[in-house]
Write an enzyme that holds these catalytic residues in place. Structure first.
Site, PDB file in Angstrom:
ATOM      1  N   HIS A  50      43.141  39.034  36.345  1.00 62.38           N
ATOM      2  CA  HIS A  50      43.085  40.016  35.527  1.00 62.38           C
ATOM      3  C   HIS A  50      44.315  41.064  35.425  1.00 62.38           C
ATOM      4  O   HIS A  50      45.229  40.766  36.189  1.00 62.38           O
ATOM      5  CB  HIS A  50      41.872  40.976  36.019  1.00 62.38           C
TER       6      HIS A  50
HETATM    7  P1  TYD Z   1      37.208  41.173  41.761  1.00 58.30           P
HETATM    8  O1  TYD Z   1      37.884  42.037  40.772  1.00 58.30           O
HETATM    9  O2  TYD Z   1      36.681  40.092  41.353  1.00 58.30           O
HETATM   10  O3  TYD Z   1      38.525  40.764  42.787  1.00 58.30           O
HETATM   11  P2  TYD Z   1      39.683  39.826  42.756  1.00 58.30           P
HETATM   12  O4  TYD Z   1      40.507  40.656  41.860  1.00 58.30           O
HETATM   13  O5  TYD Z   1      40.221  39.954  44.220  1.00 58.30           O
HETATM   14  O6  TYD Z   1      39.502  38.416  42.311  1.00 58.30           O
HETATM   15  O7  TYD Z   1      36.367  42.117  42.821  1.00 58.30           O
HETATM   16  C1  TYD Z   1      35.159  41.564  43.527  1.00 58.30           C
HETATM   17  C2  TYD Z   1      33.944  42.728  43.541  1.00 58.30           C
HETATM   18  O8  TYD Z   1      34.446  43.870  44.273  1.00 58.30           O
HETATM   19  C3  TYD Z   1      33.591  42.854  42.187  1.00 58.30           C
HETATM   20  O9  TYD Z   1      32.302  43.184  42.033  1.00 58.30           O
HETATM   21  C4  TYD Z   1      34.305  44.537  42.032  1.00 58.30           C
HETATM   22  C5  TYD Z   1      34.138  44.942  43.426  1.00 58.30           C
HETATM   23  N1  TYD Z   1      35.223  45.748  43.776  1.00 58.30           N
HETATM   24  C6  TYD Z   1      34.904  47.147  43.937  1.00 58.30           C
HETATM   25  O10 TYD Z   1      33.879  47.394  43.834  1.00 58.30           O
HETATM   26  N2  TYD Z   1      35.840  48.074  44.308  1.00 58.30           N
HETATM   27  C7  TYD Z   1      37.132  47.719  44.226  1.00 58.30           C
HETATM   28  O11 TYD Z   1      38.100  48.549  44.667  1.00 58.30           O
HETATM   29  C8  TYD Z   1      37.483  46.186  44.031  1.00 58.30           C
HETATM   30  C9  TYD Z   1      38.961  45.952  44.200  1.00 58.30           C
HETATM   31  C10 TYD Z   1      36.604  45.452  43.675  1.00 58.30           C
END
Ligand code: TYD
Length: 132
Positions: A50
């Site tokens: 992302h």
């Molecule tokens: P995700 O964006 O998939 O993580 P990565 O970028 O490491 O692949 O996030 C995983 C889950 O955590 C998703 O449900 C969103 C949640 N999340 C939060 O609630 N707060 C945060 O600060 C972050 C970074 C993620």
């Protein structure tokens, strides 16, 4: 070598008791820190995939190692992160992927804003469109 990866060395204090690394807003971290999160127990998988519209982050591999891929829509590069006091500054409009986590890997992330799902660009074609 491109300037995709902006490395920031944070102050470290080493003595015979171990290592202490200090992360201070508006010092080695160039923004107000609104959010801190960490990743651990990482499996043999890939994460990230992302970009953000309006978010600055400093990402540190404080234990173990992993591969960070950054892509600004024109250039794409990989680096191994394995140094607990050297962070990477990631600004807007930067696609990021994380992979190749060592079993002991711990990643610490400092962010300039609270979590906001609407700030995410999770589709690579949408990302390319946004940086045109
Ligand atoms: P995700 O964006 O998939 O993580 P990565 O970028 O490491 O692949 O996030 C995983 C889950 O955590 C998703 O449900 C969103 C949640 N999340 C939060 O609630 N707060 C945060 O600060 C972050 C970074 C993620």
């Amino acid at each position: 070598m491109s300037d995709l990866f902006k490395f920031i060395k944070h102050p470290e204090f080493v003595d015979d008791r171990g290592l202490l690394v200090s992360l201070e807003a508006h010092k080695s971290v160039p923004f107000d820190i609104q959010r801190v999160y960490f990743l651990t127990n990482l499996k043999d998988s890939k994460r990230g995939f992302h970009a953000h519209r309006d978010l600055t982050q400093v990402l540190l591999c404080i234990k173990g190692s992993f591969t960070l891929t950054l892509d600004n829509g024109r250039i794409r590069e990989d680096r191994t992160l394995d140094n607990p006091s050297t962070g990477v500054l990631i600004t807007n409009s930067m696609w990021r992927e994380m992979s190749n986590f060592s079993p002991d890997c711990v990643i610490l992330v400092l962010a300039s804003r609270h979590y906001d799902e609407n700030d995410y660009i999770r589709n690579y074609d949408d990302f390319l469109e946004s940086v045109k």
